[in-house]
Design an enzyme around this catalytic site. Structure first.
Site, PDB file in Angstrom:
ATOM      1  N   HIS A 148       0.823  -1.227   0.000  1.00 40.98           N
ATOM      2  CA  HIS A 148       0.000   0.000   0.000  1.00 40.98           C
ATOM      3  C   HIS A 148       0.854   1.273   0.000  1.00 40.98           C
ATOM      4  CE1 HIS A 148      -3.372  -2.663   1.077  1.00 40.98           C
ATOM      5  NE2 HIS A 148      -2.506  -3.209   1.923  1.00 40.98           N
ATOM      6  N   SER A 161      16.348  20.890 -14.886  1.00 36.83           N
ATOM      7  CA  SER A 161      15.183  21.703 -15.214  1.00 36.83           C
ATOM      8  C   SER A 161      15.675  22.927 -15.968  1.00 36.83           C
ATOM      9  CB  SER A 161      14.473  22.114 -13.924  1.00 36.83           C
ATOM     10  OG  SER A 161      13.793  23.338 -14.120  1.00 36.83           O
ATOM     11  N   LYS A 191      17.511  21.019  -9.858  1.00 35.03           N
ATOM     12  CA  LYS A 191      16.709  19.829 -10.137  1.00 35.03           C
ATOM     13  C   LYS A 191      17.456  18.746 -10.883  1.00 35.03           C
ATOM     14  CE  LYS A 191      12.386  19.795 -10.304  1.00 35.03           C
ATOM     15  NZ  LYS A 191      11.424  18.978  -9.607  1.00 35.03           N
ATOM     16  N   GLU A 233      10.285   8.315 -16.261  1.00 33.94           N
ATOM     17  CA  GLU A 233       8.939   8.808 -16.577  1.00 33.94           C
ATOM     18  C   GLU A 233       8.542   8.420 -18.003  1.00 33.94           C
ATOM     19  OE1 GLU A 233       9.176  12.516 -13.433  1.00 33.94           O
ATOM     20  OE2 GLU A 233       9.529  12.886 -15.548  1.00 33.94           O
TER      21      GLU A 233
END
Ligand code: ARG
Length: 457
Positions: free
Chosen positions: A145, A266, A272, A279
């Protein structure tokens, strides 16, 4: 032909990827025609020379196919052959149809493609094993979970992915077996009228069986559904792996660091480091699942036998193959370059009551029924939470107020090591089991599948 329809009807821009298979099939078919007495030995030789020339030019000269105006790859090859060798070239298509031809080409192509996918899967699995070996003893939190559940060995975790990709390999092998069936000789639908020796064709083209019904041979695309189906599940697996690694590499978890080789910055925020590779792996699954739907819908309700709708199958095949190979390569790079932060892993194991089950198991070993132990440890956890301490910080005297079964050795039961070692059933996370699983996995990777040899005979 109406100009718009001509464009609409043509498939060369897509099926030109089948040119080598088309030529391979035609070479074999020309031999079969000669054996059947349709071609003279000289005609056979000229056809083979002509086809050889087309193959060489196709490999050398990109513009050769890209600029051609023919309807499809089969018409392209036949037209060039007639241009090069003249009349003998006009005899090649005797008794054959583009219907059995395209089925053959696609199966030849797919057999090779499956071999490539298997190589990709093996590559990724090899990297998973490499990381598992490198971090044999490292313990990480296991999740259910998406909440910390029980400690597990990182190697055990990595081997779970290995299992999934092993099943994928099986599935692709299954698909290979069904693809490895030779359709040439089915003609347009009813069979070849010139007595070509289909067994000889099968051997020549390295198939293990011949199709047994000509109608089915020209209309069957199940092998493509098998391939794209297997591919979809592989992509689903990759997408789940990506999700886990994205999560594990967040600053909030942090026991995995992704390499600069597979992350991006980024354009705005200088600090970043984004997991774009992962992804995209997650995102690409949608494409291939889309291709599966596309094929199923294409086939649904299609009457026997060949219908031009089937020409639409190739885009789904090629896109699935390209996507799969790219994804497997990128996933391999991600896993190969992963850094594991042992300190962060150790910290992640603290303070979340991940050994609460071990405490209940301790009471069970001392004679308490499990359900009772479960409730009692639940109350202990609540108290520790209230006092903002871990289970091993609660004093023995307080434990003994909960149950007289508690003794000094309870603290041993609370150690992460102890919990890991206790789970020694086959398939469990205990170090000796994981070591066995590792060597089994290593062995399975050395085996060569029929698809990697190119034939199941
Ligand atoms: N380009 C066609 C395809 O990919 C080849 C078969 C054409 N057959 C026909 N009867 N028109 O399906």
């Amino acid at each position: 032909m109406d100009e718009a329809f001509e464009r609409f009807n043509a498939s060369l821009s897509m099926d030109r990827r089948l040119i080598l298979e088309d030529i391979e099939g035609s070479m074999a078919y020309a031999e079969a025609l000669e054996q059947a007495g349709v071609l003279s030995p000289q005609e056979l030789r000229r056809i083979q020379e002509g086809l050889g020339e087309i193959r060489d030019r196709a490999q050398r000269d990109r513009g050769f196919l890209a600029e051609a105006k023919d309807e499809d790859v089969h018409s392209f090859v036949e037209a060039r052959l007639v241009e090069i060798i003249g009349e003998a070239g006009m005899k090649l298509h005797t008794g054959r149809s583009r219907n059995d031809q395209v089925a053959l080409d696609t199966r030849l192509f797919l057999k090779k493609a499956i071999g490539q996918v298997q190589q990709g899967l093996k590559g990724l699995m090899g990297e998973l094993l490499g990381q598992a070996r490198r971090h044999r003893d490292l313990v990480i939190p296991g999740y259910t979970h998406l909440r910390k559940a029980q400690p597990i060995l990182l190697a055990h975790y990595l081997l779970a992915w290995f299992e999934m990709f092993s099943r994928d390999r099986d599935r692709f092998e299954d698909c290979f077996r069904r693809t490895d069936c030779m359709p040439l000789g089915a003609g347009a639908l009813a069979g070849n009228a010139f007595g070509v020796d289909r067994e000889a064709l099968r051997k020549k083209l390295n198939f293990s069986r011949i199709t047994s019904n000509s109608l089915d041979a020209v209309s069957d695309r199940d092998y493509l559904v098998d391939f794209v189906g297997a591919g979809s599940l592989t992509l689903v697996h990759l997408s789940r792996l990506a999700e886990d690694l994205i999560f594990f590499s967040t600053p909030e978890c942090g026991w995995i660091e992704l390499s600069d080789e597979v992350t991006t910055g980024s354009s705005l925020m200088p600090q970043k480091k984004n997991p774009d590779s992962l992804e995209l792996l997650r995102g690409k699954s949608g494409r291939v699942i889309g291709n599966l739907t596309r094929l199923l819908v294409l086939l649904k309700g299609l009457p026997l036998t060949y219908n031009k709708d089937l020409q639409e199958d190739k885009e789904a095949l090629f896109d699935t193959l390209d996507t799969l190979l790219d994804c497997l390569q990128v996933a391999q790079a991600v896993v190969r370059t992963l850094e594991v932060d042992a300190g962060a892993a150790r910290k992640a194991l603290e303070g979340d009551f991940m050994t609460a089950t071990d405490l209940a198991d301790y009471l069970v070993r001392k004679g308490m029924p499990f359900r009772e132990a479960h409730g009692l440890v639940g109350r202990i956890v609540l108290e520790c939470e209230g006092r903002q301490i871990g289970l091993s910080e609660l004093p023995l005297s307080r434990y003994r107020e909960f149950s007289s079964l508690f003794a000094e050795d309870l603290f041993q039961a609370l150690s992460v090591r102890h919990g890991i070692e206790a789970r020694s059933v086959p398939g469990g996370t205990a170090p000796e089991r994981v070591a066995e699983a590792l060597s089994r996995a290593e062995q399975s990777l050395t085996l060569q599948n029929p698809s990697e040899r190119g034939t199941s005979v």
